[in-house]
Design a protein around this motif. Structure first.
Motif, PDB file in Angstrom:
ATOM      1  N   TYR A  69     -14.476  28.375  34.052  1.00  0.00           N
ATOM      2  CA  TYR A  69     -15.374  29.523  33.988  1.00  0.00           C
ATOM      3  C   TYR A  69     -15.186  30.394  35.231  1.00  0.00           C
ATOM      4  CZ  TYR A  69     -19.645  32.243  33.336  1.00  0.00           C
ATOM      5  OH  TYR A  69     -20.540  33.275  33.162  1.00  0.00           O
ATOM      6  N   GLU A  70     -15.153  29.752  36.388  1.00  0.00           N
ATOM      7  CA  GLU A  70     -14.969  30.493  37.636  1.00  0.00           C
ATOM      8  C   GLU A  70     -13.605  31.176  37.664  1.00  0.00           C
ATOM      9  OE1 GLU A  70     -15.601  29.899  42.416  1.00  0.00           O
ATOM     10  OE2 GLU A  70     -15.189  28.124  41.196  1.00  0.00           O
ATOM     11  N   ARG A  71     -12.560  30.478  37.234  1.00  0.00           N
ATOM     12  CA  ARG A  71     -11.217  31.065  37.234  1.00  0.00           C
ATOM     13  C   ARG A  71     -11.163  32.310  36.354  1.00  0.00           C
ATOM     14  NH1 ARG A  71      -6.908  31.731  34.292  1.00  0.00           N
ATOM     15  NH2 ARG A  71      -7.708  30.595  32.493  1.00  0.00           N
ATOM     16  N   ARG A  72     -11.713  32.205  35.153  1.00  0.00           N
ATOM     17  CA  ARG A  72     -11.677  33.350  34.236  1.00  0.00           C
ATOM     18  C   ARG A  72     -12.429  34.545  34.815  1.00  0.00           C
ATOM     19  NH1 ARG A  72     -12.246  30.737  28.123  1.00  0.00           N
ATOM     20  NH2 ARG A  72     -10.647  29.124  28.430  1.00  0.00           N
ATOM     21  N   HIS A  73     -13.533  34.298  35.470  1.00  0.00           N
ATOM     22  CA  HIS A  73     -14.287  35.413  36.046  1.00  0.00           C
ATOM     23  C   HIS A  73     -13.623  35.969  37.304  1.00  0.00           C
ATOM     24  CE1 HIS A  73     -17.291  34.357  33.096  1.00  0.00           C
ATOM     25  NE2 HIS A  73     -17.865  35.522  33.366  1.00  0.00           N
ATOM     26  N   ASN A  74     -12.930  35.129  38.040  1.00  0.00           N
ATOM     27  CA  ASN A  74     -12.177  35.633  39.193  1.00  0.00           C
ATOM     28  C   ASN A  74     -11.005  36.512  38.759  1.00  0.00           C
ATOM     29  OD1 ASN A  74     -13.811  34.475  41.141  1.00  0.00           O
ATOM     30  ND2 ASN A  74     -12.582  32.615  41.270  1.00  0.00           N
ATOM     31  N   GLU A  75     -10.592  36.367  37.510  1.00  0.00           N
ATOM     32  CA  GLU A  75      -9.512  37.181  36.948  1.00  0.00           C
ATOM     33  C   GLU A  75     -10.050  38.147  35.890  1.00  0.00           C
ATOM     34  OE1 GLU A  75      -6.652  34.329  35.500  1.00  0.00           O
ATOM     35  OE2 GLU A  75      -6.335  33.494  37.502  1.00  0.00           O
ATOM     36  N   LEU A  76     -11.302  38.564  36.056  1.00  0.00           N
ATOM     37  CA  LEU A  76     -11.951  39.445  35.077  1.00  0.00           C
ATOM     38  C   LEU A  76     -11.080  40.663  34.792  1.00  0.00           C
ATOM     39  CD1 LEU A  76     -14.573  39.791  33.428  1.00  0.00           C
ATOM     40  CD2 LEU A  76     -15.489  41.088  35.350  1.00  0.00           C
TER      41      LEU A  76
END
Length: 103
Positions: free
Chosen positions: A17-24
């Motif tokens: 979840y954090e990875r996907r949002h860091n690559e928004l």
């Protein structure tokens, strides 16, 4: 106007979840801004896997129109495998009342 809400992450999906949002996606950022959103923060309670969201919006009607954009629907589909969702892949989100705010 401040909006706060909670959502639920599936077990073991915290880092994803954090990875996907860091690559928004830039298109998603543009959509959020175009629909009056700013100062968007999502926090995680690691014990319950509850996500707490905070966003400042200009107007409730303008903000709600963002849900029907193609990029938002694509994002929902992209996130559906790691969090609780409704049948249309929108996140199960519960609005939380703001009881206190200090500038």
């Amino acid at each position: 106007m401040i909006k706060t809400f909670k959502m639920k992450l599936y077990e073991g999906q915290e880092k994803e979840y954090e990875r996907r949002h860091n690559e928004l996606w830039p298109e998603m950022i543009d959509m959020i801004h175009e629909h009056g959103g700013k100062n968007y923060t999502i926090c995680l309670d690691k014990e319950t896997l509850t996500l707490f969201g905070y966003i400042e919006i200009e107007d409730e009607e303008l903000w709600s129109k963002g849900a029907d954009t193609a990029i938002n629907r694509k994002w929902w589909d992209f996130m559906a495998d790691i969090m609780e969702t409704n049948p249309d892949n929108s996140p199960v989100a519960v609005d939380l009342p703001v009881l206190f705010h200090l500038d």
